[in-house]
Scaffold this active site. Structure first.
Site, mmCIF file in Angstrom:
data_model
loop_
_atom_site.group_PDB
_atom_site.id
_atom_site.type_symbol
_atom_site.label_atom_id
_atom_site.label_comp_id
_atom_site.label_asym_id
_atom_site.label_seq_id
_atom_site.Cartn_x
_atom_site.Cartn_y
_atom_site.Cartn_z
ATOM 1 N N HIS A 164 6.473 -6.152 11.122
ATOM 2 C CA HIS A 164 5.775 -4.867 11.150
ATOM 3 C C HIS A 164 5.363 -4.486 12.573
ATOM 4 C CE1 HIS A 164 2.835 -1.689 10.222
ATOM 5 N NE2 HIS A 164 3.550 -1.537 9.111
ATOM 6 N N ASP B 38 5.923 4.342 5.192
ATOM 7 C CA ASP B 38 6.825 3.354 5.788
ATOM 8 C C ASP B 38 6.947 2.088 4.946
ATOM 9 O OD1 ASP B 38 4.165 2.796 6.432
ATOM 10 O OD2 ASP B 38 4.648 1.841 8.334
ATOM 11 N N HIS C 203 0.846 -1.190 0.000
ATOM 12 C CA HIS C 203 0.000 0.000 0.000
ATOM 13 C C HIS C 203 0.879 1.236 0.000
ATOM 14 C CE1 HIS C 203 0.978 -0.646 4.214
ATOM 15 N NE2 HIS C 203 0.468 0.526 4.544
#
Length: 304
Positions: A265, A65, A61
């Site tokens: 993540h 980051d 996406h």
């Protein structure tokens, strides 16, 4: 063999020992890069990977980051003399984001092709992989990815002999090439047995747990999944930000039954994920806390 390496396991902002989201897969000398957070090119060098074999970048996406490392990566690719095209897959808007980021790296000696995905599910054959992209549930359009290294059937000598195929054509057919000779069209299916089990890796970050993730991850040799929060008390925060806790990721793995689950993540507030792993493994025993540089080599089964 399929090499897998987590290059960055951080979300939102890097820590001194944690780069932002990125992972690389290498198969037969070709590479697929998954996300490109800040620090990706440094992490590649630290993990002894090079830029040249990267054929495709799969962006989940368009949050910074996950893509802010792209200008540096492109510059390094160009400085290493790359001339081969780079394909970038991503959600709608990836073309404009890449166009803007390239302002500071003009004049690249290679082409960059951006493919915007809008369908419920998309399929690509790139870098030696069969790639499936599927939408997940984040605050912006976001995709999970399945990478499959397919494996053809064994060469069947008896079938080749019964079909009266000259030995000089066997090698080409065994390697999947069609041969036209002696007035005949010889195809690989004439000499190959049923397809054998290949290798499968599923990568999914920045999402709430949804059934589609477990469905796509089913039978994976490796399932790389976000675990933004280790503390289950932060579940409300996970719901608010469209992320997952370790427990929620483990429940997906419990349903999908991959060979291993790697968590990644992490929230910047989660400095040490390991203390939460004991409870996570009570749900899915083959769960591991990902770290920058964590790697494995997946191999085809010798029994199939």
């Amino acid at each position: 063999m399929l090499d897998v390496c987590l290059l960055g396991t951080g979300g939102m902002m890097p820590l001194k020992n944690r780069f932002l989201a990125s992972c690389i897969l290498r198969l037969n000398g070709h590479c697929a890069l998954l996300d490109c957070g800040e620090g990706t090119q440094v992490a590649l060098k630290m993990s002894n990977f090079t830029f040249k074999p990267i054929d495709v970048l799969c962006v989940t996406h368009l949050h910074a980051d996950h893509i802010s490392g792209l200008p540096g990566l492109l510059l390094s690719m160009g400085n290493e003399g790359r001339t081969e095209k780079l394909t970038i897959l991503g959600p709608f808007g990836i073309k404009e984001v890449v166009r803007c980021l390239r302002v500071i790296v003009p004049g690249l000696p290679f082409a960059v092709e951006c493919v915007e995905m809008t369908a419920e599910e998309e399929h690509f054959s790139l870098a030696g992989f069969e790639i499936t992209a599927f939408p997940v549930h984040h605050r912006v359009p976001c995709y999970g990815y399945v990478f499959e290294a397919l494996r053809q059937g064994r060469f069947d000598v008896e079938r080749a002999q019964a079909a009266d195929i000259p030995r000089r054509y066997w090698n080409a057919l065994q390697h999947g090439r069609t041969v036209e000779a002696d007035g005949r069209v010889l195809t690989p299916d004439m000499v190959l047995g049923p397809a054998r089990r290949g290798l499968k890796v599923t990568y999914c970050v920045d999402t709430r747990p949804i059934a589609a993730i477990a469905g796509h991850a089913k039978g994976s040799d490796l399932f790389i999944c976000e675990g933004t929060f280790g503390d289950e008390e932060k579940r409300a925060r996970a719901v608010e930000t469209r992320h997952m806790t370790f427990r929620e990721a483990a429940k997906l793995a419990e349903a999908a039954q991959p060979g291993e689950l790697w968590l990644t993540h992490y929230s910047p507030s989660l400095v040490a994920p390991e203390p939460y792993m004991e409870q996570t493994r009570k749900i899915f025993a083959r769960a591991y806390a990902g770290t920058d540089g964590k790697r494995t080599t997946l191999t085809f089964s010798k029994d199939e």
